[in-house]
Design an enzyme around this catalytic site. Structure first.
Site, PDB file in Angstrom:
ATOM      1  N   LYS A 118       1.598 -79.437  -3.920  1.00  0.00           N
ATOM      2  CA  LYS A 118       0.230 -78.985  -4.203  1.00  0.00           C
ATOM      3  C   LYS A 118       0.174 -78.563  -5.667  1.00  0.00           C
ATOM      4  CE  LYS A 118      -2.290 -77.031  -1.117  1.00  0.00           C
ATOM      5  NZ  LYS A 118      -3.112 -78.184  -0.693  1.00  0.00           N
ATOM      6  N   SER A 120      -1.638 -76.549  -7.138  1.00  0.00           N
ATOM      7  CA  SER A 120      -1.788 -75.103  -7.361  1.00  0.00           C
ATOM      8  C   SER A 120      -0.416 -74.418  -7.389  1.00  0.00           C
ATOM      9  CB  SER A 120      -2.650 -74.496  -6.264  1.00  0.00           C
ATOM     10  OG  SER A 120      -2.090 -74.795  -5.002  1.00  0.00           O
ATOM     11  N   LEU A 121       0.557 -74.980  -6.685  1.00  0.00           N
ATOM     12  CA  LEU A 121       1.918 -74.405  -6.710  1.00  0.00           C
ATOM     13  C   LEU A 121       2.700 -74.961  -7.900  1.00  0.00           C
ATOM     14  CD1 LEU A 121       2.767 -74.668  -2.890  1.00  0.00           C
ATOM     15  CD2 LEU A 121       1.844 -72.714  -4.117  1.00  0.00           C
ATOM     16  N   GLY A 122       2.482 -76.244  -8.170  1.00  0.00           N
ATOM     17  CA  GLY A 122       3.188 -76.886  -9.276  1.00  0.00           C
ATOM     18  C   GLY A 122       2.911 -76.194 -10.597  1.00  0.00           C
ATOM     19  N   ARG A 123       1.715 -75.667 -10.723  1.00  0.00           N
ATOM     20  CA  ARG A 123       1.370 -75.010 -11.991  1.00  0.00           C
ATOM     21  C   ARG A 123       2.155 -73.718 -12.207  1.00  0.00           C
ATOM     22  NH1 ARG A 123      -5.008 -76.314 -11.148  1.00  0.00           N
ATOM     23  NH2 ARG A 123      -4.689 -78.563 -11.182  1.00  0.00           N
ATOM     24  N   GLU A 145      12.113 -81.030  -0.824  1.00  0.00           N
ATOM     25  CA  GLU A 145      13.016 -80.639  -1.906  1.00  0.00           C
ATOM     26  C   GLU A 145      12.233 -79.719  -2.830  1.00  0.00           C
ATOM     27  OE1 GLU A 145      12.404 -84.212  -1.613  1.00  0.00           O
ATOM     28  OE2 GLU A 145      13.910 -84.373  -0.041  1.00  0.00           O
TER      29      GLU A 145
END
Lengths: 204, 412
Positions: A118, A120-123, A145
């Site tokens: 997502k 929003s988490l990658g950021r 992973e």
């Protein structure tokens, strides 16, 4: 790629129907249609597998004649963790851990898919392997992973939305269910498989 | 103790050993507290034990007057030895509760059961034993009266199919909580008196053989009968809660019966008889051949056969009332036996190789698991391993999904 309505329709087919898509726990049908996205959000499960610091200098990712076949298993190379709902798992910068989706998926013969993280988490630096393919007939929880590529420790919580799965129809040929009973609820780390071509290339 | 003295008495050195022993124990607890506890209850138990042991260090052992007699020193040291030795085993048990071989998903439904039938404040520690005995705890732990300890044999502590036997062990806690011993005392005493008076020849024989008076004989028989009734209560408890899966797990672990009989248990065949009577009363279908060739146990040497017969008769006499009370207690606590229709639905999900995705209880899931396994011939061949492993995964995932749904509906 399946639309939200098509996903909801596939989820609504009777158990045992050859085209039925199963996601357990099943996402809310109305919310899925209302969101009108072409993916299903999946949540983080409670089991994790972190890698042990070992004396081994390298770990071979392929089976070659020179390396022999004494490959470490997931049991000896990793440590399992169980995190109850409401508790957190802290992923430190630069660390990598295997997780699993809370949901158990079962794809029919006519569907395949891929998983992405997502944004929003990658950021925040949490990277989940992108474009991991899910083949027709897959059954089980998806191994994820998870890597923290950011600069601060990240707390992740079982039950949080962590990734999404996009689904497509497979349009040609027939697929065979080769792993009828392979479904697992924990993250898995299979050892490298024998590769005949690689073996022949490695021959002197 | 000062280290500037030239010489120390044996008593002073013995007390010093006791202090070191307690300190080593407390230090070990501190190390264990740093373990990765998946559930809070094990950690809380360590805290209770640490507090108690610290009392020895900070209050008892450091505040002793120098004029203490050797006898008092010996008493203190004996008490410390007993406590440290008893709770070392418990520390091991608590540590093993953190091992990932355990089926951690089972904690939530089992703890809910414990809260329902014992007390909302009761805590549960699920662990494993390096002893191939099903769920040997709880022993009565003075320090941990609010904790229920269940431990599966280590090689199978992740095997959900065995967990119905935990119902028996939770039953022991329920027996104490309900104070059934006191509740049954009068009836069992009367039944014992009837059994002894009903066979004057045996009565005369056993009195002559032991040289004891009638009240002593009655007491011995009463104690034996009461322990047997507790075991039967626990079987009925497990049967009510877990339904047919209790009979399957029982058979898995104890078949084909036989072996040496402890007087504190009914004979092997009688015990099965009580279990089947309970199943009949609960309308649980038991496969006719499940206990068909069950072997009888043989009484241990040193146990008076006439006294044991008196106890067995008293137990048989009280059994109908015990069964009624057991089921009443569980009904009063709103414990629902497994619903056959839901078990069927779960089996259908397993046949489709997916977890069950609706409201289901842990006993319903494990009953479906057992029935699936038996319908598939036991899944014991090497070629069956993948299917057997997946069945375990499906049960545990179904249990987790039930927790997920229960928490969502509780918050709704």
């Amino acid at each position: 790629m399946l639309s939200a309505d098509q996903i909801a329709d596939a989820l609504s087919l009777e158990p045992g129907h050859p085209d039925r898509l199963t996601v357990v726990p099943r996402p809310d049908d109305a919310a899925l249609r209302q969101r009108a996205a072409t993916s299903i959000d999946l949540r983080l499960g409670r089991w994790f597998r972190s890698f042990k610091q070992t004396r081994a200098q390298t770990y071979p990712l392929a089976v070659t004649p020179g390396e022999g076949s004494d490959l470490s298993t997931e049991v000896s190379r990793t440590k399992q963790h169980f995190v109850p709902f409401g508790k957190k798992f802290v992923l430190h910068p630069g660390r990598f851990v295997l997780g699993a989706t809370l949901e158990w998926l079962q794809l029919p013969a006519g569907l395949s898919g891929y998983v992405t993280g997502k944004s929003s988490l990658g950021r925040h630096g949490l990277v989940i392997e992108t474009a991991a393919g899910i083949h027709p007939h897959f059954s089980g929880c998806l191994t994820l992973e998870l890597a923290n590529m950011g600069e601060v420790p990240l707390a992740i919580y079982p039950g949080m939305r962590v990734c999404q799965v996009f689904l497509h129809r497979t349009t040609a040929g027939t697929t065979v269910d080769l792993g009828m009973f392979s479904g697992r609820r924990k993250p898995v780390l299979p050892p490298p498989k024998e590769d005949d071509i690689l073996t022949r290339l490695s021959d002197d | 103790m000062s280290s500037t003295k030239d010489a120390f008495t044996a008593a002073e050195l013995r007390l010093a050993s006791a202090r070191r022993r307690v300190r080593a124990f407390v230090d070990q607890i501190a190390e264990l507290e740093a373990s990765d506890f998946p559930h809070r209850d094990g950690l809380d138990a360590l805290g209770v034990i640490r507090t108690e042991l610290n009392y020895y260090l900070t209050d008892m052992l450091s505040a002793l007057p120098p004029t203490l007699s050797d006898q008092v020193v010996d008493e203190i040291c004996a008490e410390i030895s007993y406590t440290v030795s008893k709770y070392t085993e418990v520390l091991g048990f608590i540590l093993r509760s953190t091992n990932v071989r355990n089926a951690f998903e089972v904690q939530y439904p089992l703890k809910r059961l414990v809260a329902q039938v014992i007390s909302p404040e009761a805590r549960l520690i699920m662990s494993s034993e390096w002893n191939y005995v099903p769920f040997t705890y709880p022993m009565t732990l003075d320090l941990l009266p609010d904790f229920v300890l269940v431990g599966a044999p280590a090689p199978e502590s992740g095997n959900v199919l065995l967990f119905p036997l935990a119902g028996h062990e939770i039953g022991h806690s329920a027996w104490r909580m309900q104070d059934l011993k006191s509740a049954l005392q009068t009836d069992v005493s009367r039944a014992v008196a009837r059994a002894i008076d009903g066979d004057p020849d045996a009565k005369a024989r056993v009195l002559a053989r032991t040289g004891e008076g009638l009240p002593d004989l009655q007491n011995v028989v009463l104690g034996t009968a009461m322990k047997q009734l507790e075991e039967i209560f626990c079987d009925l408890f497990g049967l009510y809660v877990f339904g047919a899966s209790y009979t399957y797990a029982y058979e898995y672990f104890l078949a084909p019966g036989g072996g040496s009989r402890s007087p504190l248990y009914p004979s092997g065949v009688d015990r099965i008889g009580y279990l089947l009577a309970g199943a009949k009363a609960l309308r649980i279908e038991v496969e006719p051949e499940l206990f068909g060739r069950w072997r009888q146990t043989t009484a241990r040497k040193g146990v008076d056969p006439d006294a044991l017969t008196f106890a067995d008769q008293a137990v048989a006499d009280v059994f109908p009332d015990l069964m009624r009370r057991t089921f009443e207690i569980l009904r009063d606590r709103q414990v629902e036996p497994p619903r056959p229709a839901v078990v069927e639905q779960i089996m259908a999900a397993f046949a489709n190789r997916v977890p069950y995705d609706d409201d289901a209880t842990f006993p319903e899931i494990v009953t479906a698991g057992w029935r699936y396994l038996r319908a598939r011939g036991g899944l014991s061949e090497a070629a069956d391993q993948a299917e057997y492993d997946m069945l375990g995964e499906l049960m545990l995932k179904s249990i987790e999904v039930a927790e997920f749904r229960a928490k969502l509906s509780a918050d709704a």
